[in-house]
Design a protein around this motif. Sequence first.
Motif, PDB file in Angstrom:
ATOM      1  N   VAL A  98       0.843  -1.201   0.000  1.00 41.35           N
ATOM      2  CA  VAL A  98       0.000   0.000   0.000  1.00 41.35           C
ATOM      3  C   VAL A  98       0.878   1.251   0.000  1.00 41.35           C
ATOM      4  N   PHE A  99       1.964   1.215   0.786  1.00 38.86           N
ATOM      5  CA  PHE A  99       2.885   2.352   0.849  1.00 38.86           C
ATOM      6  C   PHE A  99       3.511   2.617  -0.515  1.00 38.86           C
ATOM      7  N   LEU A 100       3.922   1.555  -1.195  1.00 40.04           N
ATOM      8  CA  LEU A 100       4.497   1.713  -2.536  1.00 40.04           C
ATOM      9  C   LEU A 100       3.505   2.405  -3.467  1.00 40.04           C
ATOM     10  N   GLY A 101       2.250   1.950  -3.444  1.00 37.43           N
ATOM     11  CA  GLY A 101       1.252   2.512  -4.352  1.00 37.43           C
ATOM     12  C   GLY A 101       0.911   3.960  -4.027  1.00 37.43           C
ATOM     13  N   LEU A 102       0.729   4.246  -2.749  1.00 36.64           N
ATOM     14  CA  LEU A 102       0.245   5.584  -2.389  1.00 36.64           C
ATOM     15  C   LEU A 102       1.359   6.611  -2.311  1.00 36.64           C
ATOM     16  N   LEU A 277       5.427  -0.204 -13.311  1.00 37.57           N
ATOM     17  CA  LEU A 277       5.887   0.767 -14.316  1.00 37.57           C
ATOM     18  C   LEU A 277       5.313   0.457 -15.694  1.00 37.57           C
ATOM     19  N   SER A 278       4.878  -0.800 -15.913  1.00 38.68           N
ATOM     20  CA  SER A 278       4.328  -1.152 -17.222  1.00 38.68           C
ATOM     21  C   SER A 278       2.840  -0.830 -17.308  1.00 38.68           C
ATOM     22  N   ALA A 279       2.255  -0.261 -16.246  1.00 38.41           N
ATOM     23  CA  ALA A 279       0.829   0.075 -16.268  1.00 38.41           C
ATOM     24  C   ALA A 279       0.578   1.248 -17.203  1.00 38.41           C
ATOM     25  N   LYS A 280      -0.695   1.404 -17.632  1.00 38.16           N
ATOM     26  CA  LYS A 280      -0.955   2.357 -18.712  1.00 38.16           C
ATOM     27  C   LYS A 280      -1.138   3.799 -18.256  1.00 38.16           C
ATOM     28  N   SER A 281      -1.333   4.026 -16.957  1.00 39.83           N
ATOM     29  CA  SER A 281      -1.485   5.405 -16.495  1.00 39.83           C
ATOM     30  C   SER A 281      -0.989   5.508 -15.061  1.00 39.83           C
ATOM     31  N   MET A 282      -0.826   6.732 -14.591  1.00 38.87           N
ATOM     32  CA  MET A 282      -0.401   6.954 -13.209  1.00 38.87           C
ATOM     33  C   MET A 282      -1.373   6.283 -12.243  1.00 38.87           C
ATOM     34  N   SER A 283      -2.674   6.428 -12.513  1.00 33.16           N
ATOM     35  CA  SER A 283      -3.661   5.822 -11.623  1.00 33.16           C
ATOM     36  C   SER A 283      -3.508   4.305 -11.602  1.00 33.16           C
ATOM     37  N   ALA A 284      -3.325   3.697 -12.787  1.00 33.66           N
ATOM     38  CA  ALA A 284      -3.184   2.241 -12.858  1.00 33.66           C
ATOM     39  C   ALA A 284      -1.896   1.793 -12.171  1.00 33.66           C
ATOM     40  N   ALA A 285      -0.828   2.587 -12.302  1.00 35.82           N
ATOM     41  CA  ALA A 285       0.436   2.231 -11.656  1.00 35.82           C
ATOM     42  C   ALA A 285       0.289   2.267 -10.140  1.00 35.82           C
ATOM     43  N   ARG A 286      -0.427   3.304  -9.627  1.00 40.02           N
ATOM     44  CA  ARG A 286      -0.603   3.392  -8.174  1.00 40.02           C
ATOM     45  C   ARG A 286      -1.499   2.271  -7.673  1.00 40.02           C
ATOM     46  N   ARG A 287      -2.473   1.875  -8.488  1.00 33.74           N
ATOM     47  CA  ARG A 287      -3.365   0.797  -8.051  1.00 33.74           C
ATOM     48  C   ARG A 287      -2.707  -0.570  -8.135  1.00 33.74           C
ATOM     49  N   THR A 288      -1.640  -0.714  -8.963  1.00 31.39           N
ATOM     50  CA  THR A 288      -1.045  -2.038  -9.187  1.00 31.39           C
ATOM     51  C   THR A 288      -0.714  -2.785  -7.881  1.00 31.39           C
ATOM     52  N   LEU A 521       9.950  19.277  -4.358  1.00 29.85           N
ATOM     53  CA  LEU A 521      10.273  19.979  -5.602  1.00 29.85           C
ATOM     54  C   LEU A 521       9.393  19.532  -6.765  1.00 29.85           C
ATOM     55  N   THR A 522       8.377  18.709  -6.467  1.00 30.87           N
ATOM     56  CA  THR A 522       7.490  18.226  -7.518  1.00 30.87           C
ATOM     57  C   THR A 522       6.148  18.922  -7.396  1.00 30.87           C
ATOM     58  N   PRO A 523       5.735  19.668  -8.449  1.00 31.44           N
ATOM     59  CA  PRO A 523       4.444  20.356  -8.372  1.00 31.44           C
ATOM     60  C   PRO A 523       3.320  19.363  -8.107  1.00 31.44           C
ATOM     61  N   LYS A 524       2.332  19.805  -7.338  1.00 24.67           N
ATOM     62  CA  LYS A 524       1.274  18.895  -6.919  1.00 24.67           C
ATOM     63  C   LYS A 524       0.563  18.242  -8.113  1.00 24.67           C
ATOM     64  N   GLU A 525       0.402  19.026  -9.212  1.00 25.71           N
ATOM     65  CA  GLU A 525      -0.305  18.451 -10.375  1.00 25.71           C
ATOM     66  C   GLU A 525       0.431  17.219 -10.918  1.00 25.71           C
ATOM     67  N   ASP A 526       1.794  17.249 -10.837  1.00 25.26           N
ATOM     68  CA  ASP A 526       2.571  16.162 -11.407  1.00 25.26           C
ATOM     69  C   ASP A 526       2.428  14.865 -10.615  1.00 25.26           C
ATOM     70  N   ARG A 527       2.046  15.005  -9.337  1.00 20.91           N
ATOM     71  CA  ARG A 527       1.901  13.797  -8.529  1.00 20.91           C
ATOM     72  C   ARG A 527       0.491  13.244  -8.633  1.00 20.91           C
ATOM     73  N   ARG A 528      -0.442  14.069  -9.118  1.00 17.57           N
ATOM     74  CA  ARG A 528      -1.832  13.634  -9.251  1.00 17.57           C
ATOM     75  C   ARG A 528      -1.986  12.653 -10.397  1.00 17.57           C
ATOM     76  N   HIS A 529      -3.021  11.850 -10.307  1.00 13.21           N
ATOM     77  CA  HIS A 529      -3.339  10.977 -11.435  1.00 13.21           C
ATOM     78  C   HIS A 529      -4.686  11.409 -11.991  1.00 13.21           C
ATOM     79  N   SER A 530      -4.956  11.031 -13.240  1.00 16.63           N
ATOM     80  CA  SER A 530      -6.205  11.436 -13.853  1.00 16.63           C
ATOM     81  C   SER A 530      -7.356  10.652 -13.238  1.00 16.63           C
ATOM     82  N   THR A 531      -8.558  11.222 -13.280  1.00 18.33           N
ATOM     83  CA  THR A 531      -9.716  10.514 -12.731  1.00 18.33           C
ATOM     84  C   THR A 531     -10.809  10.454 -13.784  1.00 18.33           C
TER      85      THR A 531
END
Lengths: 561, 82
Positions: A98-102, A277-288, A521-531
């Motif tokens: 869970v820590f890795l994903g979130l 890393l092979s997931a298709k989007s940021m959201s999918a990668a975090r959910r993996t 140093l990472t803008p908040k938008e860059d850490r967000r995933h699409s919904t």
Amino acid sequence: MPVLAQVDLRLDAGPLDYTLLAVYFVFVLGIGFLARRSVSSSLDFLLSGRSLPAWVTGLAFISANLGAIELLGMAANGAQYGMATVHYYWIGAIPAMVFLGLVMMPFYYGSKVRSVPEFLRRRFGKGAHLVNAISFAVAQVLIAGVNLYALAFLLNLMLGWPIPLSVVIAAAIVLTYTALGGLSAAIYNEVLQFFVIVAALLPLTIVGLHKVGGWDGLVEKVTGGPGGSEQLSAWPATELTGIQNPVLSVIGIVFGLGFVLSFGYWTTNFAEVQRALSAKSMSAARRTPIIGAYPKMLIPFVIIIPGIIAALVVPEMVALKAGDDSGGVVYNNALPALIGELLPNGMLGIAITGLLASFMAGVAANVSSFNTVFTYDLWQDYVRKDRPDEYYLRVGRLATIGGTVVAIGTAFLAAGYGNIMDYIQALFSFFNAPLFATFILAMFWKRMSAAAGWAGLVAGTLGAVAVFVLAETGVLDLPGQGASFVGAGVAFGVDIVVSVAVTMFTRPVPEERLVGLVYSLTPKEDRRHSTTGDDAGWYRSPVLLGIGVLLLTAVLNIIFG
Amino acid sequence: MARKAGLFDLRLVIAVLFAIYGVVLLVVGLGFTDEADLTKADGLNINLWSGIGMIALSAVFAAWATLRPVIVPEGGEGTGTA
């Protein structure tokens, strides 16, 4: 008497069982050929073109780890220690996944690195990168060899196949589909393998529970057995840790296994992270890793419970548990022994297929992460830069072949010298132990300098080696899993102290190079995933899914505590 | 223009494999199970029940793949960007 053990464990496999096994091999190779059509660049081959849906990468995430050592070892722990074995799942995996994903995935996936070592190169430059890339690449081919040998050993025990023949056949099958279809083929086969393993183990568990008289019968028999009712509850696991004091034992589990060991393994091991890393989007990668955590939470019921049952119904295992080891079986035989005891032809074939599938997928995970690190992190960064992409695709395919050949060599080495396997595994726990400390500092402390990156890793590894040597020579008296818990703890502590100390005396990395790599140093938008689109819906929210699996795991801990 | 990825949907591969396994085990369970097999599995016809379970799993994956086919966007994100 090993001769006796071989006779005991030989399975009565018939033509039907071999046919079911052959059908599986046809599918495995077929996936390799089909996946080949989608490979047109090195990123397709080594990272599935970042195109896979989250349920596929999530199941592959846990399947990659569901290899030989996991299946046989955890069933063996179940037979020997009982329910306390669930800690390897509920404490030793779920929180870290869970820590890795979130927390960590936004930096891994968001920075578009192609491997875990590449993250270190972007963050710290060459020193830390070389240390990590080389140790990881060497570790993966050697572990692939250990997995191959374990597979061949089991085939020899169960079916009587000669070990060299089994090694070569298994390696040839893995090589064929990974060299053809790359990571996609490996991942698709891992998903298929997951279902075959469950199809093998669930009926085994059901028949086993029926045999001992249901859950009540299991409780009654374990309570009346040599282990006593302690073996039915997960806590405080004094037998497992080898720590007599219950409070210290709980602390040892939570910090040693739950924090240092498991976070180091699940969050920095590229063979795992590569699936996300092979997931298709940021959201999918975090959910993996979070989607993987749900089956990971339940799978001990079909691995550990059969282990416990094996110690109740297989006569040789019952004798072993009562302290009589003259039968020639060891706890590691628990799962194959129970399969031979309970399953008729037909399901027997499925069970053999499930075991083989698990072993081969373990090897494929090692090989498919090795070729990526070799191609991108060693060859492209240090040997031949700036070639066209077709060149690196070819290097990736050749690295797959080369890695498999070295693994076959390691397998024969392991066959010749039995305990070399233990040393290889110990060796790689050294490299793994300090990594989590370095990554957490790297992602959340922008001041950390490049020199601190490699110095911390090297010092932490040496710390773990020191504990190992002291424990082996008897200077430190740590029974059971104690030595590895303490070793990992020391590695973690030394890494933090050395990294902080070195940072104080060296120049920080310029901030403009750290955008996307460090939290502040990472803008908040860059850490967000699409919904939107495939990422829409509350049930696809990584945070919600993560909280869900943590709550369910807590409930299971209370029920089986 | 989007197209369906009908030929290589992993869900269909899973459905076909378990359809084969399920039918084979079902037939073995119904027609080729003797006393010795039953005794071994403690009186359960485990081949029959596992076969039924696998056919059900196969049906779930086939239904999922049919109801929600994979749409491959032409020149979609993430492909060939190395």
